[in-house]
Design a protein around this motif. Structure first.
Motif, short mmCIF file in Angstrom:
data_model
loop_
_atom_site.label_atom_id
_atom_site.label_comp_id
_atom_site.label_asym_id
_atom_site.label_seq_id
_atom_site.Cartn_x
_atom_site.Cartn_y
_atom_site.Cartn_z
N ALA A 43 0.82 -1.21 0.00
CA ALA A 43 0.00 0.00 0.00
C ALA A 43 0.85 1.26 0.00
CB ALA A 43 -0.92 -0.01 1.22
N GLU A 44 1.97 1.24 0.69
CA GLU A 44 2.81 2.44 0.75
C GLU A 44 3.45 2.72 -0.61
OE1 GLU A 44 4.23 5.83 2.29
OE2 GLU A 44 2.82 4.42 3.21
N GLN A 45 3.85 1.68 -1.32
CA GLN A 45 4.41 1.88 -2.66
C GLN A 45 3.35 2.44 -3.61
OE1 GLN A 45 5.91 -2.16 -3.06
NE2 GLN A 45 7.99 -1.38 -3.24
N ASN A 52 2.92 10.73 -6.86
CA ASN A 52 3.79 11.22 -7.93
C ASN A 52 3.01 11.44 -9.23
OD1 ASN A 52 6.02 11.15 -6.24
ND2 ASN A 52 6.57 9.06 -6.83
N ALA A 53 1.91 10.74 -9.41
CA ALA A 53 1.09 10.87 -10.62
C ALA A 53 -0.18 11.67 -10.35
CB ALA A 53 0.75 9.48 -11.16
N THR A 58 -5.72 13.31 -11.53
CA THR A 58 -6.76 14.33 -11.40
C THR A 58 -7.30 14.78 -12.76
OG1 THR A 58 -5.01 16.00 -11.30
CG2 THR A 58 -5.89 15.17 -9.21
N THR A 59 -6.54 14.55 -13.82
CA THR A 59 -7.04 14.92 -15.15
C THR A 59 -8.30 14.13 -15.51
OG1 THR A 59 -4.78 15.45 -15.83
CG2 THR A 59 -6.38 15.13 -17.57
N ALA A 60 -8.41 12.91 -14.99
CA ALA A 60 -9.59 12.10 -15.30
C ALA A 60 -10.87 12.72 -14.76
CB ALA A 60 -9.40 10.69 -14.72
N PHE A 207 -5.92 3.81 -11.82
CA PHE A 207 -4.47 3.89 -11.68
C PHE A 207 -3.93 2.76 -10.82
CE2 PHE A 207 -0.68 5.27 -9.41
CZ PHE A 207 0.14 5.68 -10.45
N LEU A 208 -4.60 2.47 -9.71
CA LEU A 208 -4.15 1.39 -8.84
C LEU A 208 -4.26 0.04 -9.55
CD1 LEU A 208 -5.72 2.50 -5.43
CD2 LEU A 208 -3.38 2.85 -6.25
N ARG A 209 -5.36 -0.18 -10.31
CA ARG A 209 -5.49 -1.44 -11.05
C ARG A 209 -4.39 -1.59 -12.08
NH1 ARG A 209 -11.24 -0.31 -10.65
NH2 ARG A 209 -11.13 0.79 -12.65
N ASP A 210 -4.09 -0.53 -12.80
CA ASP A 210 -3.03 -0.61 -13.81
C ASP A 210 -1.68 -0.86 -13.17
OD1 ASP A 210 -4.95 -0.15 -15.70
OD2 ASP A 210 -4.51 2.00 -15.92
N ALA A 211 -1.43 -0.24 -12.02
CA ALA A 211 -0.16 -0.45 -11.34
C ALA A 211 0.00 -1.88 -10.86
CB ALA A 211 -0.03 0.53 -10.17
N LEU A 212 -1.10 -2.48 -10.37
CA LEU A 212 -1.02 -3.86 -9.91
C LEU A 212 -0.90 -4.84 -11.07
CD1 LEU A 212 -3.73 -3.77 -7.09
CD2 LEU A 212 -1.25 -3.89 -6.81
N ALA A 213 -1.47 -4.48 -12.22
CA ALA A 213 -1.41 -5.38 -13.38
C ALA A 213 -0.14 -5.22 -14.19
CB ALA A 213 -2.62 -5.14 -14.28
N ASP A 214 0.64 -4.20 -13.92
CA ASP A 214 1.85 -3.96 -14.71
C ASP A 214 2.94 -4.91 -14.25
OD1 ASP A 214 3.84 -3.00 -16.25
OD2 ASP A 214 3.98 -1.02 -15.30
#
Length: 274
Positions: A43-45, A52-53, A58-60, A207-214
């Motif tokens: 969670a901290e990562q 950082n993003a 927020t653009t979404a 964003f969190l889903r994409d980070a976990l799937a990357d």
């Protein structure tokens, strides 16, 4: 204010963004699409990556955020105009209208000057009355002293009332900005809730889903478990001891050759017969 300038998120709304992100990470175990939190990324990562993003996430929800900021500015606008119209802050900032500055100086100095005058007149008047033959103006000085004492009390009371009125006016004008979280008009509250929902559903969670799937994302740090048959390294390497059955040593061992002290023609002592 330019709504398309970077960063898109205003400084006063960044704590709200961090709060929504923290809530999403705390309740990640309740979402099947975020069940991988803690396997490769903890969670901290994920929180650090999302912070950082911030501009990208927020653009979404930029449309909802623009509507929320505009509604909030319209709410604060009439309060700011009324404050300027009543003379709070505008007179002090306008060099051509020094009335507020002079009034403040008088409010502060009047009690001090009146109190000093009262003390002097009373002290001198009573000292003169203690003489064997008090002068005729001793009673006048005592009367003047008590007059200035009353003026001092009145000035202090007026200053206290003025401070109280100023505090009440400042509190009423700051109410829309300070109590925005508790007492917002319906339009602003709806705009804020729409922005929060869009930020969570279209920004943070994807964003969190994409980070976990990357698969290229860094793995979560794991603490290595030391082996029971392994000697830990403590700053130096142990010597290589090999037994007769262990085979040759892994590395070459240094060899030392003694210097040659024999000359080419010296072959040892020779005894000639007598």
């Amino acid at each position: 204010m330019h709504m398309n300038s970077a960063p898109h998120l205003l400084a006063e709304d960044r704590p709200e963004y961090e709060r929504i992100l923290g809530d999403a990470l705390r309740h990640a175990h309740e979402r099947p699409d975020l069940a991988g939190v803690g396997e490769r990324l903890n969670a901290e990562q994920l929180r650090t990556m999302a912070l950082n993003a911030t501009a990208l996430i927020t653009t979404a929800a930029a449309t909802e955020y623009d509507h929320y900021v505009k509604a909030r500015e319209e709410l604060r606008g009439p309060a700011a105009d009324s404050a300027q119209g009543s003379g709070l802050g505008s007179d002090a900032d306008d060099p051509d209208r020094p009335g507020a500055g002079i009034g403040a100086v008088v409010t502060v100095l009047a009690p001090m000057l009146a109190g000093t005058a009262a003390l002097i007149f009373l002290l001198v008047g009573y000292l003169l009355k203690m003489l064997s033959r008090p002068p005729s103006f001793a009673d006048t000085m005592v009367t003047a002293g008590w007059f200035f004492a009353a003026a001092t009390a009145a000035a202090i009371l007026a200053a206290a009332v003025g401070l109280l009125i100023t505090a009440l006016r400042n509190g009423s004008t700051a109410l829309p900005a300070e109590d925005a979280e508790d007492e917002l008009p319906e339009e602003v509250a709806r705009a804020r809730e729409a922005w929060r929902h869009a930020l969570l559903e279209r920004g943070i969670l994807p964003f969190l889903r994409d980070a976990l799937a990357d698969p290229t994302a860094g793995a979560a740090p794991r603490t290595p478990h030391p082996s029971a048959h392994r000697i830990p390294k403590i700053g130096y390497s142990r010597p290589d001891f090999t037994g007769p059955d262990e085979g040759p040593a892994a590395g070459p061992r240094p060899s030392f050759t003694s210097p040659d002290f024999t000359s080419p023609d010296f072959g040892g002592p020779e005894h000639e017969p007598d």
